[in-house]
Write an enzyme that holds these catalytic residues in place. Structure first.
Site, short mmCIF file in Angstrom:
data_model
loop_
_atom_site.label_atom_id
_atom_site.label_comp_id
_atom_site.label_asym_id
_atom_site.label_seq_id
_atom_site.Cartn_x
_atom_site.Cartn_y
_atom_site.Cartn_z
N GLY A 95 0.82 -1.22 0.00
CA GLY A 95 0.00 0.00 0.00
C GLY A 95 0.85 1.26 0.00
N TYR A 276 -12.80 -3.12 10.67
CA TYR A 276 -11.47 -2.51 10.51
C TYR A 276 -10.70 -2.59 11.84
CZ TYR A 276 -7.90 1.15 10.38
OH TYR A 276 -6.71 1.85 10.48
P1 NDP Z 1 -4.44 5.07 2.60
O1 NDP Z 1 -5.80 4.71 2.16
O2 NDP Z 1 -3.84 6.34 2.17
O3 NDP Z 1 -3.43 3.91 2.24
C1 NDP Z 1 -3.83 2.57 2.20
C2 NDP Z 1 -3.08 1.86 1.13
O4 NDP Z 1 -3.50 0.49 1.12
C3 NDP Z 1 -3.32 2.42 -0.26
O5 NDP Z 1 -2.10 2.46 -0.94
C4 NDP Z 1 -4.24 1.38 -0.89
O6 NDP Z 1 -4.11 1.23 -2.28
C5 NDP Z 1 -3.72 0.12 -0.21
N1 NDP Z 1 -4.63 -0.99 -0.35
C6 NDP Z 1 -5.93 -1.06 0.00
N2 NDP Z 1 -6.44 -2.24 -0.36
C7 NDP Z 1 -5.45 -2.94 -0.93
C8 NDP Z 1 -5.37 -4.23 -1.52
N3 NDP Z 1 -6.43 -5.02 -1.60
N4 NDP Z 1 -4.19 -4.64 -2.01
C9 NDP Z 1 -3.12 -3.83 -1.95
N5 NDP Z 1 -3.13 -2.60 -1.43
C10 NDP Z 1 -4.30 -2.16 -0.93
O7 NDP Z 1 -4.49 5.01 4.22
P2 NDP Z 1 -3.36 5.24 5.32
O8 NDP Z 1 -2.09 5.64 4.72
O9 NDP Z 1 -3.97 6.07 6.38
O10 NDP Z 1 -3.23 3.77 5.93
C11 NDP Z 1 -2.02 3.07 5.98
C12 NDP Z 1 -1.96 2.27 7.27
O11 NDP Z 1 -1.94 3.14 8.38
C13 NDP Z 1 -3.14 1.32 7.47
O12 NDP Z 1 -2.63 0.09 7.95
C14 NDP Z 1 -3.95 2.00 8.56
O13 NDP Z 1 -4.65 1.06 9.31
C15 NDP Z 1 -2.85 2.65 9.35
N6 NDP Z 1 -3.25 3.74 10.22
C16 NDP Z 1 -3.75 4.89 9.68
C17 NDP Z 1 -4.11 5.92 10.51
C18 NDP Z 1 -4.67 7.19 10.00
O14 NDP Z 1 -5.01 8.04 10.83
N7 NDP Z 1 -4.79 7.38 8.68
C19 NDP Z 1 -3.94 5.81 11.98
C20 NDP Z 1 -3.40 4.55 12.41
C21 NDP Z 1 -3.05 3.57 11.55
P3 NDP Z 1 -4.82 2.22 -3.32
O15 NDP Z 1 -3.95 3.43 -3.35
O16 NDP Z 1 -4.80 1.43 -4.58
O17 NDP Z 1 -6.18 2.48 -2.79
MG1 PMR Z 2 -11.03 9.22 16.81
C1 PMR Z 2 -7.26 11.26 21.91
C2 PMR Z 2 -8.36 11.03 21.26
C3 PMR Z 2 -8.48 10.47 19.91
C4 PMR Z 2 -7.53 10.02 19.01
C5 PMR Z 2 -6.04 10.03 19.15
C6 PMR Z 2 -8.23 9.51 17.87
C7 PMR Z 2 -7.63 8.92 16.76
N1 PMR Z 2 -9.58 9.68 18.09
C8 PMR Z 2 -9.76 10.26 19.33
C9 PMR Z 2 -10.96 10.59 19.93
C10 PMR Z 2 -12.21 10.54 19.33
N2 PMR Z 2 -12.45 10.07 18.06
C11 PMR Z 2 -13.45 10.97 19.91
C12 PMR Z 2 -13.60 11.54 21.31
C13 PMR Z 2 -14.44 10.75 18.98
C14 PMR Z 2 -15.95 10.99 19.13
C15 PMR Z 2 -16.27 12.35 18.79
C16 PMR Z 2 -13.81 10.20 17.82
C17 PMR Z 2 -14.49 9.86 16.64
C18 PMR Z 2 -13.86 9.19 15.57
C19 PMR Z 2 -14.50 8.67 14.40
C20 PMR Z 2 -15.93 8.76 14.03
N3 PMR Z 2 -12.50 8.89 15.53
C21 PMR Z 2 -12.30 8.21 14.41
C22 PMR Z 2 -13.48 8.05 13.70
C23 PMR Z 2 -13.20 7.31 12.53
O1 PMR Z 2 -13.96 6.96 11.65
C24 PMR Z 2 -11.74 6.93 12.55
C25 PMR Z 2 -11.67 5.45 12.77
O2 PMR Z 2 -12.03 4.94 13.78
O3 PMR Z 2 -11.17 4.75 11.78
C26 PMR Z 2 -11.11 3.35 12.04
C27 PMR Z 2 -11.21 7.63 13.78
C28 PMR Z 2 -9.92 7.76 14.29
N4 PMR Z 2 -9.66 8.38 15.50
C29 PMR Z 2 -8.30 8.38 15.70
C30 PMR Z 2 -7.68 7.72 14.61
C31 PMR Z 2 -6.20 7.48 14.46
C32 PMR Z 2 -8.66 7.36 13.76
C33 PMR Z 2 -8.37 6.66 12.42
C34 PMR Z 2 -8.37 5.24 12.73
C35 PMR Z 2 -7.27 4.29 12.39
O4 PMR Z 2 -6.62 4.42 11.39
O5 PMR Z 2 -7.12 3.33 13.12
#
Ligand code: NDP
Ligand code: PMR
Length: 401
Positions: A95, A276
């Site tokens: 990815g 997820y």
């Molecule tokens: P993006 O959507 O930007 O990146 C995800 C990547 O995964 C893309 O390159 C996508 O490809 C690829 N992908 C999805 N499905 C497939 C598949 N079937 N085969 C191969 N590749 C695939 O999201 P992020 O950069 O945010 O996510 C990257 C990682 O970070 C994930 O593991 C996510 O869980 C993690 N993460 C993200 C956070 C956030 O706040 N964004 C917080 C914590 C963790 P394509 O470009 O073709 O869609």
């Molecule tokens: Mg969250 C310290 C508080 C904190 C942090 C670090 C995150 C990260 N989130 C926090 C709090 C809250 N979030 C609170 C209080 C709410 C309710 C208002 C809230 C809501 C929320 C939603 C609806 N948050 C989200 C969503 C998503 O759809 C995202 C998710 O869960 O994706 C799976 C998300 C996220 N919050 C984060 C992070 C890092 C995400 C992206 C999730 C991931 O990549 O794992």
């Protein structure tokens, strides 16, 4: 507060969702701040290009392997760190066509010390992405990998082996997130898409590539599986409903096919956001199980991480537009958990190559000053029995046992 004001601006089709399994307000079905939308929101298909292969449970994907070797494999043996002759490391990043994966590839490419295999399902998108961040051709190779097809995973591995490159670091980064899906969708092999892609695809990939990593003579070999705070119920973020919970893994045992068994790991009703988060728990459990089974014998470092909230990435492409609009501001000014893609990429690049991050079995996080620290996983995400169970069932599902 700004966010309350934003919630007040929501159209009348929004309503407070009261059917959450936890009894509180549920964020199921395209919700933001506890409100849910009744309209079905479709994913943005503009990102897809002609050569993308789409899987369906009825007609398994036929995946043609595509590879572009931009440089010849290097055969100079590795030496220990500190010596000038250390060869370029080879790192596979799944990815790498957007978000965290792309930012990490860029960060590593800039050092000139890494050759990055961008393992992507959309070849053209990956090529454009690499160019857009200024990666120079000699630093990367794009190889086709669709994690939602076990055939594709196997073909990717065969193709990589044929390239005769050593494998020094593998980063399992790719993920899909379907918060607005009302019904489950499935991988080519019939597994619910989020767990099938984020966990099972990576599980097979890393198992099949472990031998290559064992054979590498690179001084610090690492297998990194990206985790998240939202899979950890010992945090505020992890307590936003729907919460991760693998239960007794009866759905996983049944194959997540939604036919004779549930599409959810715990056997419950489908919920895309929960699927997820459950997949992230599997990612973190798998890293630890790898550590227990292989670290001592192989010296490979197994690690996971939460890179911070990268609220601008494509991960949220299927969320409602209002969420995508407000989420970055919410994370910047309310939770203060926001990180830029560039900063998150530097963090993951540290886990790939920083000499101080060689400890195995660790879940890394970063504090406000961007200093790394070993973080605590939730009870479920550190449950060794569950990790073994998930490992053994996953082996069966992907055809390894
Ligand atoms: P993006 O959507 O930007 O990146 C995800 C990547 O995964 C893309 O390159 C996508 O490809 C690829 N992908 C999805 N499905 C497939 C598949 N079937 N085969 C191969 N590749 C695939 O999201 P992020 O950069 O945010 O996510 C990257 C990682 O970070 C994930 O593991 C996510 O869980 C993690 N993460 C993200 C956070 C956030 O706040 N964004 C917080 C914590 C963790 P394509 O470009 O073709 O869609
Ligand atoms: Mg969250 C310290 C508080 C904190 C942090 C670090 C995150 C990260 N989130 C926090 C709090 C809250 N979030 C609170 C209080 C709410 C309710 C208002 C809230 C809501 C929320 C939603 C609806 N948050 C989200 C969503 C998503 O759809 C995202 C998710 O869960 O994706 C799976 C998300 C996220 N919050 C984060 C992070 C890092 C995400 C992206 C999730 C991931 O990549 O794992």
């Amino acid at each position: 507060m700004a966010l309350q004001a934003a919630a007040a601006l929501l159209p009348p089709t929004f309503s407070i969702h009261k059917e959450g399994k936890s009894g509180g307000a549920s964020l199921k079905d395209s919700s933001f701040f506890g409100v849910s939308i009744s309209d079905h929101v479709k994913a943005d298909s503009a990102l897809k290009t002609k050569i993308e292969f789409i899987s369906s449970r009825k007609s398994p994907t036929t995946v043609r392997v595509q590879a572009v070797a931009t440089t010849a494999p290097t055969s100079t043996p590795a030496t220990f760190q500190g010596k000038k002759t250390l060869r370029k490391g080879t790192v596979i990043i799944t990815g790498a066509s957007s978000g965290l994966g792309l930012a990490t590839a860029k960060s590593l490419a800039e050092t000139g010390k890494w050759h990055i295999i961008m393992a992507c399902r959309d070849f053209l998108k990956a090529e454009k992405a690499a160019k857009s961040v200024g990666m120079s051709k000699e630093n990367y190779t794009i190889m086709h990998l669709d994690l939602s097809s076990l055939d594709s995973v196997r073909q990717f591995v065969d193709n990589f082996k044929r390239s005769n490159r050593p494998l020094d670091v593998l980063v399992c980064n790719a993920a899909v997130y379907q918060p607005t899906a009302r019904e489950p969708s499935f991988t080519a092999d019939g597994f619910e898409l989020s767990v099938g892609t984020n966990h099972l695809g990576h599980f097979l990939l890393s198992r099949l590539l472990l031998d290559d990593m064992k054979q590498s003579d690179y001084p610090s070999k690492r297998l990194i599986i990206v985790g998240s705070i939202t899979g950890n119920t010992n945090t505020l973020a992890g307590n936003v409903p729907p919460k991760a919970n693998l239960g007794d893994v009866r759905g996983l045992q049944g194959g997540l096919n939604g036919l004779n068994t549930s599409s959810m790991i715990d056997g419950g009703d489908f919920d895309g956001a929960k699927a997820y988060k459950d997949s992230k728990v599997c990612n973190m459990l798998t890293m630890q199980e790898f550590h227990r089974r292989y670290h001592e014998d192989t010296g490979i470092t197994f690690a996971s991480l939460y890179p911070g909230c990268i609220a601008t990435t494509g991960l949220f492409r299927e969320h409602i537009p209002l969420f995508r609009l407000l989420f970055p501001t919410f994370q910047k000014y309310v939770t203060k958990g926001f990180v830029s893609e560039e900063e998150a990429g530097k963090r993951l690049a540290q886990v790939v190559s920083d000499p101080s991050l060689t400890k195995s079995g660790v879940y890394w996080s970063w504090n406000k000053d961007s200093a790394s620290f070993e973080n605590q996983l939730s009870q479920e995400a550190s449950d060794a029995d569950k990790a073994r169970k998930v490992w053994e069932i996953s082996e069966k599902l992907v055809g390894l046992s």
